[in-house]
Write a protein that holds these residues in place. Structure first.
Motif, PDB file in Angstrom:
ATOM      1  N   ARG A  56      -0.315   3.718  -3.193  1.00  0.00           N
ATOM      2  CA  ARG A  56      -1.342   4.702  -2.825  1.00  0.00           C
ATOM      3  C   ARG A  56      -0.919   6.133  -3.171  1.00  0.00           C
ATOM      4  O   ARG A  56       0.140   6.592  -2.759  1.00  0.00           O
ATOM      5  N   THR A  57      -1.793   6.794  -3.910  1.00  0.00           N
ATOM      6  CA  THR A  57      -1.561   8.201  -4.264  1.00  0.00           C
ATOM      7  C   THR A  57      -2.796   9.047  -3.955  1.00  0.00           C
ATOM      8  O   THR A  57      -2.917  10.177  -4.417  1.00  0.00           O
ATOM      9  N   ASN A  58      -3.723   8.483  -3.164  1.00  0.00           N
ATOM     10  CA  ASN A  58      -4.982   9.165  -2.873  1.00  0.00           C
ATOM     11  C   ASN A  58      -4.963   9.918  -1.542  1.00  0.00           C
ATOM     12  O   ASN A  58      -5.980  10.434  -1.107  1.00  0.00           O
ATOM     13  N   GLU A  59      -3.806   9.958  -0.890  1.00  0.00           N
ATOM     14  CA  GLU A  59      -3.690  10.682   0.385  1.00  0.00           C
ATOM     15  C   GLU A  59      -2.385  11.468   0.382  1.00  0.00           C
ATOM     16  O   GLU A  59      -1.328  10.947  -0.003  1.00  0.00           O
ATOM     17  N   GLU A  83      -9.604   3.633   4.227  1.00  0.00           N
ATOM     18  CA  GLU A  83      -9.463   5.077   4.146  1.00  0.00           C
ATOM     19  C   GLU A  83     -10.838   5.753   4.171  1.00  0.00           C
ATOM     20  O   GLU A  83     -11.046   6.755   4.841  1.00  0.00           O
ATOM     21  N   PHE A  99      -7.346  -1.301   1.337  1.00  0.00           N
ATOM     22  CA  PHE A  99      -6.722  -0.039   1.752  1.00  0.00           C
ATOM     23  C   PHE A  99      -7.662   1.137   1.504  1.00  0.00           C
ATOM     24  O   PHE A  99      -7.833   2.013   2.345  1.00  0.00           O
ATOM     25  N   LEU A 100      -8.282   1.155   0.319  1.00  0.00           N
ATOM     26  CA  LEU A 100      -9.169   2.258  -0.031  1.00  0.00           C
ATOM     27  C   LEU A 100     -10.413   2.268   0.841  1.00  0.00           C
ATOM     28  O   LEU A 100     -10.884   3.327   1.268  1.00  0.00           O
ATOM     29  N   GLY A 129       0.796  -1.213   0.000  1.00  0.00           N
ATOM     30  CA  GLY A 129       0.000   0.000   0.000  1.00  0.00           C
ATOM     31  C   GLY A 129       0.829   1.263   0.000  1.00  0.00           C
ATOM     32  O   GLY A 129       0.444   2.266  -0.614  1.00  0.00           O
ATOM     33  N   LYS A 144      -5.609  -4.014  -2.457  1.00  0.00           N
ATOM     34  CA  LYS A 144      -5.659  -2.592  -2.781  1.00  0.00           C
ATOM     35  C   LYS A 144      -7.030  -2.012  -2.438  1.00  0.00           C
ATOM     36  O   LYS A 144      -7.145  -0.895  -1.921  1.00  0.00           O
ATOM     37  N   ASP A 163       3.711   6.884  -7.623  1.00  0.00           N
ATOM     38  CA  ASP A 163       3.315   5.488  -7.513  1.00  0.00           C
ATOM     39  C   ASP A 163       4.583   4.663  -7.745  1.00  0.00           C
ATOM     40  O   ASP A 163       5.120   4.617  -8.855  1.00  0.00           O
TER      41      ASP A 163
END
Length: 472
Positions: free
Chosen positions: A327-330, A467, A463-464, A323, A460, A430
């Motif tokens: 992960r690039t969403n945070e 979040e 993880f999302l 993760g 994956k 990423d």
């Protein structure tokens, strides 16, 4: 001959019968501190022999009355032995000082044991089983590694994860150490040491270089260091070091994340960090203020901490969950990886196969990161390890030999490639190992392979989802 695993199982079955113990954590704690008392006797014997050969005088860690061999082999009844350990031995150990060795042992017992067994007779039976173990004949500290691995697995199976901690297979540790190549005289640190596997293997790696008497003394002077939050893993770590003659390690009980990383003194920085930090554990929200990029993801906090604990030019080899890479969403993930690439040299990433850690309580896909502090990344060498590993088919040193050989030349092949830092920036940091040399199959894939791919995608998704839950 009865195996270690069988004896540990027998001991656990005895503990299950006790009315005052209520679960796996209790059983682990009881076995751990009793094993520790036995290990102290092994250490004392070694220290006495070494002192006699060199003509030195030493102060025993425990006075003779309190040593395992004295009270264990006395004519005390089960009730008398139970009373002695509970009301005399443990209070005595908690107060000993005057030498670093004594202070370390005292620190181990400050919060252990949290419970005592109810039955003096079961207690005596467990002590007898532990006493039968001849630790001088064991290789690679089988007791510690096997006990720690199986206890973490059991807690995971029972739905009580050990704070995101997972036993690290020894071949992985040895590969990490070979790639980082610590030198005698460098300060080596594991801020999440668990059972001290990285420290013990690093010590063995340096001993294999055949140090001089002065260099060996340096190794025992506190330059090998570790810290652990939880009392039972800390106890096991101390015991592991003792059984491997690493009696000069500087080990500390405490929460690494509680340190304000903005205020780390330059004198506290280290040359080498080798670690497998917790991932999936939880920390108090107030501690997040200690970090420049606050997040509940402990794997991200660990990287931020390591970057600030290393000296300029210092090196790190670590296990990280997948993760962190994808992960690039945070913002915390992106900013941490941006700092890792732009201000430090991420020189290698080794992608490990899904399920390598399944046997010890987690199905998370993991990777190995290697970086040097203080100079920007130009490019990253990637290696993709393939294969299926389970508890009955654990990873071996030979499985990692190809990786080691190719790393030394930064060779490119079907399972190794190089990606520029600029390309990784374009991906919004990423860092996932996307093998460009892997041939796409046009035929239908076997069911097992499809299941594996689905499991990777599910990780994956987890993880999302986690979040999203935090935001709701």
């Amino acid at each position: 001959m009865i195996s270690i695993a069988s004896k540990l199982k027998t001991i656990e079955n005895k503990l299950r019968k006790d009315n005052n113990l209520g679960g796996q954590i209790d059983y682990n704690e009881q076995m751990a501190w009793m094993l520790f008392l036995k290990s102290l006797d092994v250490l004392e014997e070694k220290r006495e022999k070494q002192a006699k050969l060199s003509g030195r005088k030493i102060e025993s860690i425990l006075d003779k009355k309190y040593r395992w061999r004295t009270w264990m082999h006395s004519d005390m009844t089960a009730e008398e032995k139970f009373h002695f350990v509970r009301h005399e031995l443990i209070p005595y150990i908690r107060k000993i000082d005057t030498t670093p060795e004594r202070e370390l042992v005292a620190s181990v017992f400050q919060q252990i044991p949290t419970k005592f067994m109810d039955s003096a007779y079961t207690f005596a039976e467990v002590l007898d089983l532990i006493d039968e173990l001849d630790w001088r004949t064991l290789e690679d500290s089988q007791i510690i590694t096997q006990f720690y691995e199986e206890s973490l697995q059991k807690m995971g199976s029972a739905g009580r994860q050990a704070g995101g901690e997972f036993y690290t297979p020894r071949p992985l540790i040895r590969l990490i150490i070979k790639i980082i190549d610590p030198k005698i005289g460098e300060t080596i640190f594991d801020p999440f040491m668990g059972s001290a596997g990285f420290l013990v293997e690093a010590f063995q790696y340096l001993k294999n270089k055949k140090p001089s008497a002065r260099e060996y003394e340096k190794l025992q002077s506190g330059i090998i260091q570790g810290q652990e939050k939880k009392p039972v893993p800390f106890l096991l770590g101390v015991m592991n070091c003792i059984l491997h003659d690493l009696y000069g390690a500087k080990l500390k009980r405490g929460n690494t994340f509680a340190q304000n990383i903005r205020q780390i003194d330059p004198s506290d920085r280290v040359d080498v960090i080798l670690t497998n930090p917790p991932f999936g554990g939880e920390e108090e929200k107030t501690l997040l203020e200690n970090f420049p990029y606050p997040t509940s993801a402990t794997q991200v906090l660990s990287v931020q901490y390591i970057l600030r604990r290393l000296k300029p030019g210092g090196r790190c080899g670590m296990v990280i969950d997948e993760g962190f890479l994808f992960r690039t969403n945070e913002k915390a993930f992106v900013n941490t990886k941006k700092e890792l690439l732009e201000e430090n040299n991420l020189f290698a990433v080794v992608s490990l196969p899904q399920g390598l850690f399944t046997a010890v309580g987690t199905s998370n896909k993991t990777d190995l990161l290697f970086f040097e502090r203080g100079k920007p990344t130009k490019d990253v060498w990637y290696y993709e390890l393939t294969g299926k590993f389970t508890k009955t088919k654990p990873i071996k040193d030979s499985d990692l030999e190809d990786c080691w050989q190719k790393f030394q030349k930064r060779a490119e092949s079907e399972n190794s490639w190089i990606v520029s830092a600029e390309e990784l920036k374009k991906r919004n940091y990423d860092l996932t190992a996307k093998n460009p040399n892997r041939k796409e199959e046009l035929t239908h894939k076997p069911p097992k392979e499809l299941v594996k791919e689905i499991e990777e995608k599910e990780e994956k998704i987890k993880f999302l989802l986690n979040e999203l839950r935090e935001l709701v």
